[in-house]
Every structure is written in C-alpha cells, then in structure tokens.
Design a protein around this motif. Sequence first.
Motif, PDB file in Angstrom:
ATOM      1  N   UNK A 194     -25.919 -26.055  -2.812  1.00 62.51           N
ATOM      2  CA  UNK A 194     -25.114 -27.236  -3.114  1.00 62.51           C
ATOM      3  C   UNK A 194     -23.760 -27.200  -2.409  1.00 62.51           C
ATOM      4  N   UNK A 195     -23.450 -26.093  -1.762  1.00 64.66           N
ATOM      5  CA  UNK A 195     -22.232 -26.030  -0.948  1.00 64.66           C
ATOM      6  C   UNK A 195     -22.439 -26.893   0.286  1.00 64.66           C
ATOM      7  N   UNK A 196     -21.492 -27.774   0.551  1.00 60.93           N
ATOM      8  CA  UNK A 196     -21.657 -28.709   1.661  1.00 60.93           C
ATOM      9  C   UNK A 196     -21.719 -27.967   2.991  1.00 60.93           C
ATOM     10  N   UNK A 197     -22.728 -28.290   3.799  1.00 55.07           N
ATOM     11  CA  UNK A 197     -22.898 -27.739   5.147  1.00 55.07           C
ATOM     12  C   UNK A 197     -22.909 -26.216   5.131  1.00 55.07           C
ATOM     13  N   UNK A 198     -23.481 -25.614   4.083  1.00 61.98           N
ATOM     14  CA  UNK A 198     -23.428 -24.166   3.924  1.00 61.98           C
ATOM     15  C   UNK A 198     -24.108 -23.437   5.077  1.00 61.98           C
ATOM     16  N   UNK A 199     -25.106 -24.057   5.703  1.00 63.63           N
ATOM     17  CA  UNK A 199     -25.804 -23.417   6.818  1.00 63.63           C
ATOM     18  C   UNK A 199     -25.519 -24.099   8.150  1.00 63.63           C
ATOM     19  N   UNK A 200     -24.569 -25.024   8.171  1.00 62.92           N
ATOM     20  CA  UNK A 200     -24.179 -25.661   9.421  1.00 62.92           C
ATOM     21  C   UNK A 200     -25.217 -26.651   9.931  1.00 62.92           C
ATOM     22  N   UNK A 201     -24.975 -27.268  11.104  1.00 65.61           N
ATOM     23  CA  UNK A 201     -25.906 -28.246  11.675  1.00 65.61           C
ATOM     24  C   UNK A 201     -27.277 -27.628  11.941  1.00 65.61           C
ATOM     25  N   UNK A 202     -28.303 -28.272  11.449  1.00 64.17           N
ATOM     26  CA  UNK A 202     -29.713 -27.894  11.628  1.00 64.17           C
ATOM     27  C   UNK A 202     -30.083 -26.591  10.919  1.00 64.17           C
ATOM     28  N   UNK A 203     -29.128 -25.964  10.203  1.00 60.93           N
ATOM     29  CA  UNK A 203     -29.452 -24.771   9.436  1.00 60.93           C
ATOM     30  C   UNK A 203     -30.148 -25.151   8.140  1.00 60.93           C
ATOM     31  N   UNK A 204     -31.097 -24.336   7.713  1.00 57.52           N
ATOM     32  CA  UNK A 204     -31.888 -24.611   6.509  1.00 57.52           C
ATOM     33  C   UNK A 204     -31.524 -23.596   5.432  1.00 57.52           C
ATOM     34  N   UNK A 205     -31.125 -24.083   4.259  1.00 55.21           N
ATOM     35  CA  UNK A 205     -30.709 -23.223   3.150  1.00 55.21           C
ATOM     36  C   UNK A 205     -31.877 -22.956   2.198  1.00 55.21           C
ATOM     37  N   UNK A 206     -31.982 -21.694   1.775  1.00 54.55           N
ATOM     38  CA  UNK A 206     -32.924 -21.302   0.737  1.00 54.55           C
ATOM     39  C   UNK A 206     -32.213 -20.300  -0.157  1.00 54.55           C
ATOM     40  N   UNK A 207     -31.758 -20.762  -1.326  1.00 49.45           N
ATOM     41  CA  UNK A 207     -30.974 -19.928  -2.221  1.00 49.45           C
ATOM     42  C   UNK A 207     -31.729 -18.751  -2.796  1.00 49.45           C
ATOM     43  N   UNK A 208     -33.057 -18.731  -2.652  1.00 50.41           N
ATOM     44  CA  UNK A 208     -33.871 -17.651  -3.206  1.00 50.41           C
ATOM     45  C   UNK A 208     -34.186 -16.569  -2.178  1.00 50.41           C
ATOM     46  N   UNK A 209     -33.741 -16.747  -0.953  1.00 46.43           N
ATOM     47  CA  UNK A 209     -34.049 -15.771   0.097  1.00 46.43           C
ATOM     48  C   UNK A 209     -32.776 -15.067   0.551  1.00 46.43           C
ATOM     49  N   UNK A 210     -32.944 -13.982   1.264  1.00 45.34           N
ATOM     50  CA  UNK A 210     -31.820 -13.228   1.822  1.00 45.34           C
ATOM     51  C   UNK A 210     -32.181 -12.809   3.245  1.00 45.34           C
ATOM     52  N   UNK A 211     -31.508 -13.315   4.254  1.00 43.35           N
ATOM     53  CA  UNK A 211     -30.360 -14.218   4.154  1.00 43.35           C
ATOM     54  C   UNK A 211     -30.775 -15.620   3.704  1.00 43.35           C
ATOM     55  N   UNK A 212     -29.800 -16.365   3.220  1.00 49.08           N
ATOM     56  CA  UNK A 212     -30.111 -17.669   2.633  1.00 49.08           C
ATOM     57  C   UNK A 212     -30.181 -18.782   3.673  1.00 49.08           C
ATOM     58  N   UNK A 213     -29.739 -18.527   4.899  1.00 47.93           N
ATOM     59  CA  UNK A 213     -29.795 -19.526   5.973  1.00 47.93           C
ATOM     60  C   UNK A 213     -30.817 -19.115   7.013  1.00 47.93           C
ATOM     61  N   UNK A 214     -31.544 -20.091   7.525  1.00 49.45           N
ATOM     62  CA  UNK A 214     -32.507 -19.839   8.596  1.00 49.45           C
ATOM     63  C   UNK A 214     -32.514 -21.042   9.525  1.00 49.45           C
ATOM     64  N   UNK A 215     -33.153 -20.875  10.662  1.00 43.42           N
ATOM     65  CA  UNK A 215     -33.264 -21.956  11.639  1.00 43.42           C
ATOM     66  C   UNK A 215     -34.700 -22.458  11.684  1.00 43.42           C
ATOM     67  N   UNK A 216     -34.903 -23.767  11.814  1.00 44.14           N
ATOM     68  CA  UNK A 216     -36.264 -24.299  11.898  1.00 44.14           C
ATOM     69  C   UNK A 216     -36.914 -23.936  13.225  1.00 44.14           C
ATOM     70  N   UNK A 217     -38.212 -24.184  13.337  1.00 45.12           N
ATOM     71  CA  UNK A 217     -38.945 -23.906  14.568  1.00 45.12           C
ATOM     72  C   UNK A 217     -38.310 -24.650  15.730  1.00 45.12           C
ATOM     73  N   UNK A 218     -38.168 -23.962  16.860  1.00 44.25           N
ATOM     74  CA  UNK A 218     -37.550 -24.562  18.037  1.00 44.25           C
ATOM     75  C   UNK A 218     -36.041 -24.393  18.086  1.00 44.25           C
ATOM     76  N   UNK A 219     -35.451 -23.734  17.063  1.00 43.74           N
ATOM     77  CA  UNK A 219     -33.999 -23.554  16.982  1.00 43.74           C
ATOM     78  C   UNK A 219     -33.666 -22.080  16.791  1.00 43.74           C
TER      79      UNK A 219
END
Length: 481
Positions: free
Chosen positions: A295-320
């Motif tokens: 719920x933190x705004x832009x916590x993973x930046x542009x095109x970053x995908x947040x998953x609060x249940x994983x570590x690390x919580x930010x990942x990049x989609x396919x092709x990024x």
Amino acid sequence: MASTELLLLMAMAIHGGSTAWCFASDTISASSPISGDRTVVSRGGKFELGFFSPAGGGGSNYYVGIWYKKVVSQRTPVWVANRAAPVADPASSRLAVAADGNLVLTNEAGKLVWSSNISSASSSNGAAAVAVILDTGNLELRRESGEVLWQSVEHPTDTWLPGVRLGMNKITGEVQGLVSWKNAGDPAPGMFTLGIDPNGSSQYSTKWNRTVTFWSSGEWKDGVFAGIPEMISHDKYDFEFVSGKNASYFTYSLQDPTVISRLVLDVSGQVRQIMWSPSADEWMIIWTEPHRLCDVYAVCGPFGVCNGKSEPYCSCPAGFRPSSAGDWELGDHSHGCRRNNPPRCDDGGVNSSSLVHGDGDGDGDAFLPAPGVSLPRNSSSAQASSARDCELACLRSCNCTAYSYGSQCSVWYGGLLNLEDTGGMDDDLYLRVSAMDVPSSRGRKRTAVFVAIAAVASILALSIIVFGVVSVGVMGLAHSF
C-alpha cells in the motif's frame, strides 16, 4: 613519576597554564574536534557520536552520525549530519566548533560540507560555544552559560526518538518531519517523508516524492490517533499531542527508561515503531503503517511488481530487469524496472504508424502478459471490439505501455506504478516490450520438431531393443527343442 609530572606540566603550559585543556568526553569544541576514530559519548553512555560508514555502503563514504552506545549490539544511526555530503577520509576530516560559533564539518580538502548554519551564533559577547551529546540522543550546540543555539532533534533525519517533539512552528511555518534514507547504504534524503498536516489538523501523513499522500494517522482523539489503533494496546508508551498558539507537536515517552525504542521511516516508505530485544539481539517491530507494504505508493517503482508475502518484496515482470541493480539490493526500488531491450519507439527507429505486432520473429514491438498482476490505476479507454483490436490500439501509440481487454479496452501510458502480484484471476495485463524479448514462434516450432524427432528416435530405439530381445528368446527356445 617525574616524567609523568613533567608531561602534565608541559600540557598545562601549552594550554595557558589552566586546566581548560581537559575536555569532557561528551563535548566538542574549537580545540577538541572529532576526527578519525575519535568519538564523544553521552554522560550516561547511552549514545555515541562520530564518523561511520553505513553497513551496506561499501566503506567508501563516511558520515558524522549519532548511534546507540549501550545495549544495542548493532550500530544503528539515529541521526546523520552530512547525509547528502559524505566525506572520503575521516582521518583528515574534522567536526568542530568554528570561530563564528557554528558546528561545522570540513572534508579532507578542508572544504565545508556541513554546518549548523546559525546566523546568531557569534552574537553573544564572544562567549565560547560547545557541542554536547546527551543521553536523550540529542546533540546540543550551546553557550557555556547553557543557552542552546541549535540542536539535532530539531533537524531529524529518518528516526524519531522518545521525548522529541515532531510538529510545526506556527509562527515560522516550519515543519519538523522525517525523511527516509535513499537506501540501506546511503543516508541521503530518500523518496518518503513523514510530517504533520501543515493545514492545521492533528494528522500526520507520509508522502511519496513530497507530493503524493498515501497514508494518514487520522485525527488525534482520546489519547490516540484514529488510524493507529495499535497505540491503545501498547502500555509501554505515554503519548501526548499539543496544539498551542505557537506550535503543534506530538511526542511520546517510555514508561520503562531501560527499554530502547524508536520510530523510523524505513527506506520502503513504511513507518515502523520498533523496540530492541536484548534476548533476541535484534530490533522487534511493534507496529507498521501502512500495514500492507504494497500500500506504500510506488513502493517498487515504475513497472516494479510488489508482493508483500515474498522476500524480496519487489520483482520485475517478464521482459524487464531492475533499473539499478545495486540500489535494488539495498532496498531502494524507486527507479523500478526497465525493459531488457527498448521498444522501437524508444530507439527512434520508426514512427508509430509503421509499428507492427511482433512475435519474436521481427524487430517490431510486442506484448508480454503479466499474469496475476493487478491492473494499474488511471487507465484510459480505447475503441476496440476484440483483444486484438485493443492490442493494435495500444501499439499505434509510442506512449502506450500496456493494455488489458475485458469488458472494455483499457490502455496505460508511461511508467506503470503500484503493480501488485495478487495471484488472482483479474483481466490479464499485457506490457509493451521489444519483440526481441518475446519467445520466437519459429523457435517454438523448431523446438517442437526437435522434440518430435527425439520422441520418434526413442520409440524406434526401444522397438529395436524389444525386437532383439524377442528374437534371442525365440532362437533360444528353438535350440532347446
């Protein structure tokens, strides 16, 4: 014995024959600066001030900071002076009280990199000023008479200590707030801030990039903030909110003075009340706001995908991939993700009218699905009667970066923020990438052919083996008769 007395006499002579040469271990003055490994420690031994290098910073940048001295085994800075202006060599850098009464930091080249910047510091009949570190974690610049000229608690960094007032001066309009570190290895001002509502309400809020408010404490009522119900259940703290003619501020204290606790604005954008656990030898989180990291705004930046249940919580989609891998590892995701290969629009190779859908076999642009990722906000509608029409509508504009086709055609422009991996069955989001990043259909066909040939070869080999075994058995049986 005689030699010791001689040394003492020499030292007194050098310093004018008085005992002024002996400075307290908690004090910085014009003639007793901080440099190299020298530190000053508060009288009760609770806090220490000196040069340090952040654990994740690589050891090349040094800062003047205050950290816990007793009990806490991990060096945990609670305040940093030169957070945006590191020095390279602490041995030749100096923190001292200047001739004008200001507390100043000079680097290895003798250049001023930080100052308390008090214009009235020298206007007190020449009375000397000293800086003293206190057991509250506060660094005071004051006259020998006790007059306080400047103090660090009025210029907090990312940490709010017990007893410190955080609020607004209604006369000057100055707001005292927290600013997150850039990342775990860099205390430079980051993307997130926490402060009181400058419009006069009792609410505190966190902002992204100093513009977008994404969390609020709620109004102060019955001794707690409406948006932080956890305050009710924790009896270790005493809270106070004051709104007067000249200032509004909030402060808290600990009922047990032996407990070590602090509130910090984390690099992730979360506000965290944490407490040191001696038995576990680590910091323990009491509460966080917002509760959900995603719920933190832009916590993973542009095109970053947040998953609060994983570590690390930010990942990049396919092709990024991460835009800055080094910052990403240190918890700074503000730059988000970037495409592995830029679309043709970004390359300037063609204009939008000549773009064609790519499937990995050409050099145009294409789309990759981001399954389970929630649809971003602020979509635009496009005329389309099918998913293919929606895809083409996005493809025709160089600024269009994603589309989704469900009950209607939705398209997005620019960098996508607040993407979250929900694992749900939402309408699929398709992200624009270079066709080079889409698996080639020819490659898939060739793989299928290779698999088919391998399967046929395996069957033939098995058949030959079986046939050979049967033949040998028949011949053996015939021989026995």
